[in-house]
Enzyme design. Structure first.
Site, short mmCIF file in Angstrom:
data_model
loop_
_atom_site.label_atom_id
_atom_site.label_comp_id
_atom_site.label_asym_id
_atom_site.label_seq_id
_atom_site.Cartn_x
_atom_site.Cartn_y
_atom_site.Cartn_z
N TYR A 1 61.15 63.99 69.61
CA TYR A 1 61.01 62.56 69.32
C TYR A 1 59.76 62.25 68.50
CZ TYR A 1 64.88 61.25 72.46
OH TYR A 1 66.11 61.07 73.04
N ARG B 1 78.03 60.07 65.65
CA ARG B 1 77.35 58.79 65.87
C ARG B 1 78.37 57.67 66.12
NH1 ARG B 1 71.53 58.53 66.20
NH2 ARG B 1 71.56 56.58 65.04
N ARG C 1 78.37 54.93 74.51
CA ARG C 1 77.35 54.00 75.02
C ARG C 1 77.97 52.67 75.42
NH1 ARG C 1 72.81 55.60 70.49
NH2 ARG C 1 71.72 57.21 71.67
N ASN D 1 70.40 55.27 77.72
CA ASN D 1 71.67 55.11 77.00
C ASN D 1 72.49 56.39 76.97
OD1 ASN D 1 70.14 56.47 75.14
ND2 ASN D 1 70.18 54.88 73.56
N HIS E 1 72.30 61.48 73.23
CA HIS E 1 71.62 61.58 71.94
C HIS E 1 72.54 62.24 70.94
CE1 HIS E 1 68.64 62.66 68.86
NE2 HIS E 1 69.26 63.82 68.82
N GLU F 1 66.97 69.85 65.00
CA GLU F 1 67.21 69.75 66.44
C GLU F 1 67.98 70.97 66.96
OE1 GLU F 1 68.98 65.85 66.62
OE2 GLU F 1 67.05 64.87 66.32
P1 IDP Z 1 69.30 56.75 68.62
O1 IDP Z 1 69.23 57.52 69.93
O2 IDP Z 1 70.46 55.79 68.61
O3 IDP Z 1 69.25 57.63 67.41
P2 IDP Z 1 66.50 56.12 68.11
O4 IDP Z 1 66.04 54.98 67.31
O5 IDP Z 1 66.41 57.49 67.50
O6 IDP Z 1 68.01 55.82 68.58
O7 IDP Z 1 65.69 56.10 69.47
C1 IDP Z 1 65.70 57.23 70.32
C2 IDP Z 1 65.89 56.76 71.74
O8 IDP Z 1 64.78 55.96 72.12
C3 IDP Z 1 67.10 55.86 71.99
O9 IDP Z 1 68.29 56.57 72.17
C4 IDP Z 1 66.69 55.13 73.26
O10 IDP Z 1 66.97 55.91 74.42
C5 IDP Z 1 65.18 55.01 73.11
N1 IDP Z 1 64.84 53.67 72.67
C6 IDP Z 1 65.08 53.11 71.46
N2 IDP Z 1 64.64 51.85 71.41
C7 IDP Z 1 64.09 51.60 72.63
C8 IDP Z 1 63.45 50.46 73.22
O11 IDP Z 1 63.29 49.41 72.59
N3 IDP Z 1 63.03 50.59 74.52
C9 IDP Z 1 63.19 51.75 75.23
N4 IDP Z 1 63.78 52.84 74.71
C10 IDP Z 1 64.23 52.76 73.44
MG MG Z 2 67.72 58.94 66.83
#
Ligand code: IDP
Ligand code: MG
Length: 132
Positions: free
Chosen positions: A49, A85, A102, A112, A115, A126
């Site tokens: 991350y 996705r 999701r 959620n 990943h 990754e």
């Molecule tokens: P993605 O998983 O849909 O690619 P990313 O922007 O890469 O989304 O963010 C990684 C992970 O960070 C998300 O899957 C989610 O679990 C967490 N995340 C994203 N936004 C927030 C937030 O506003 N609060 C808490 N966790 C978040």
């Molecule tokens: Mg992501």
């Protein structure tokens, strides 16, 4: 064929959703290349991350992803990153459509359940991080 990295997060694993999530990828037509249950180290979580390091939720995200076992997978198929996705749904489960993973199984953005890589570069990165 493209390959993408997908991972059932600790919440999805603890809730017993691995089988149903694997089934959705198989039903879509993906081929499973490799998979394993694993406990992510803090170092691996921070590397996975690293692009989110400046976000206010970064520490919470790292603590969450190391909080229990995950199920890491490599899936192969046409346009694998985009198709995975689409199956997964958008980041915030509140906005994710019914029929997506999701949308059907999660309610909170911080947990959620799954990943999926967001680009060819990140899929390669990754897969190497988790499987080599
Ligand atoms: P993605 O998983 O849909 O690619 P990313 O922007 O890469 O989304 O963010 C990684 C992970 O960070 C998300 O899957 C989610 O679990 C967490 N995340 C994203 N936004 C927030 C937030 O506003 N609060 C808490 N966790 C978040
Ligand atoms: Mg992501």
């Amino acid at each position: 064929m493209d390959r993408t990295f997908v991972m059932v997060k600790p919440d999805g694993f603890a809730r017993g959703l691995v089988g149903r999530i694997v089934a959705r990828f198989e039903e879509k037509g993906f081929k499973l290349v490799d998979a394993k249950v694993m406990q992510i180290s803090r170092e691996l979580a921070e590397r996975h991350y690293e692009h989110l390091k400046a976000k206010p939720f970064f520490d919470e995200l790292v603590e969450f992803i190391i909080s229990g076992p995950v199920f890491a997978m490599i899936w192969e198929g046409k346009d694998a990153i985009k198709n995975a996705r689409s199956l997964i749904g958008v980041t915030n489960p509140s906005d994710a459509l019914s029929g997506t993973i999701r949308g059907d199984f999660a309610i909170d953005v911080a947990s959620n359940i799954i990943h999926g890589s967001d680009s060819d570069e990140n899929a390669d990165r990754e897969i190497k991080l988790f499987f080599q």
